[in-house]
Design an enzyme around this catalytic site. Sequence first.
Site, mmCIF file in Angstrom:
data_model
loop_
_atom_site.group_PDB
_atom_site.id
_atom_site.type_symbol
_atom_site.label_atom_id
_atom_site.label_comp_id
_atom_site.label_asym_id
_atom_site.label_seq_id
_atom_site.Cartn_x
_atom_site.Cartn_y
_atom_site.Cartn_z
ATOM 1 N N GLU A 32 0.858 -1.173 0.000
ATOM 2 C CA GLU A 32 0.000 0.000 0.000
ATOM 3 C C GLU A 32 0.897 1.227 0.000
ATOM 4 O O GLU A 32 1.724 1.409 0.904
ATOM 5 C CB GLU A 32 -0.911 0.045 1.225
ATOM 6 C CG GLU A 32 -1.811 1.285 1.221
ATOM 7 C CD GLU A 32 -2.679 1.425 2.463
ATOM 8 O OE1 GLU A 32 -3.842 1.818 2.315
ATOM 9 O OE2 GLU A 32 -2.177 1.138 3.578
ATOM 10 N N HIS A 115 -13.846 3.871 7.547
ATOM 11 C CA HIS A 115 -13.145 3.682 8.817
ATOM 12 C C HIS A 115 -13.937 4.322 9.948
ATOM 13 O O HIS A 115 -14.304 5.487 9.869
ATOM 14 C CB HIS A 115 -11.746 4.311 8.770
ATOM 15 C CG HIS A 115 -10.840 3.695 7.755
ATOM 16 N ND1 HIS A 115 -10.969 3.942 6.398
ATOM 17 C CD2 HIS A 115 -9.791 2.840 7.892
ATOM 18 C CE1 HIS A 115 -10.036 3.260 5.750
ATOM 19 N NE2 HIS A 115 -9.312 2.589 6.625
ATOM 20 N N LYS A 142 -13.854 -2.355 1.837
ATOM 21 C CA LYS A 142 -13.019 -2.335 3.030
ATOM 22 C C LYS A 142 -13.782 -1.676 4.167
ATOM 23 O O LYS A 142 -14.298 -0.571 4.023
ATOM 24 C CB LYS A 142 -11.715 -1.574 2.781
ATOM 25 C CG LYS A 142 -10.783 -1.547 4.010
ATOM 26 C CD LYS A 142 -9.543 -0.696 3.755
ATOM 27 C CE LYS A 142 -8.646 -0.648 4.991
ATOM 28 N NZ LYS A 142 -7.503 0.275 4.818
ATOM 29 N N GLN A 206 -1.636 -2.031 14.418
ATOM 30 C CA GLN A 206 -1.102 -2.684 13.224
ATOM 31 C C GLN A 206 0.122 -3.515 13.572
ATOM 32 O O GLN A 206 1.076 -3.021 14.158
ATOM 33 C CB GLN A 206 -0.745 -1.633 12.178
ATOM 34 C CG GLN A 206 -0.524 -2.191 10.789
ATOM 35 C CD GLN A 206 -0.392 -1.081 9.765
ATOM 36 O OE1 GLN A 206 0.632 -0.417 9.693
ATOM 37 N NE2 GLN A 206 -1.434 -0.864 8.984
#
Length: 221
Positions: A32, A115, A142, A206
């Site tokens: 990404e 998100h 997503k 993450q």
Amino acid sequence: MSKKNSPRICAVITRNDPGLIAAASRYADLFEVRIDLIGGDWLKLAKMLRKPWLATNRLKIEGGAWDGSEEARRNELLKAAKAGASIVDVELASPDIGEIVPQIKKYSLCLVSHHNNRRTPASATLRRVIEAEIAADADICKLVTTARNSEDNLTILSVIGEYRQTRIVAFAQGPRGQLSRLLCPLAGGDFTYAAIDGAETAAPGQLTLSQMRRLYGVSGL
């Protein structure tokens, strides 16, 4: 670890570090390119990649760092599509989503994202978001929420199972959501995201690329 059964990992590039990116290429399935974090060198960097790459220019309201105009942001995404990005990320909240998605799809796949940086809503709300992304003509949907407890991992992952005919990436961020990041591709998600190293984390909770590969390997997956 069998390549056939190996979960796909997208390594997130947040700065121009050719050595680090080259090392990550051994384990990442795709990259990404975070345009909003890398800055002006992003295109030069992207053209050096030897694996498929996804372009993202994240809005501040969705946890990104883009501080330019919406028109300039859209132009950078279109530039990425024309430059060879396999996938381009467009936020569901984009004011011109009805215009930009078909433009992106002339050149690459379009991932439509949402998100929630505060919590993980109920399943019915999550389904409405996925339906809106499908209605926006997403090639990949997503959906990222924020985990406040361990149950939120199950809530977000359950969405994947409800849309078996749709390409989906769904997980919860934050320390309590790490399990969903790991399990996303195992539950049927298209891929999951990982930081290249500990200093390059682009979102709360993450995991790093090496951590994920090690955990998948230990699990025999």
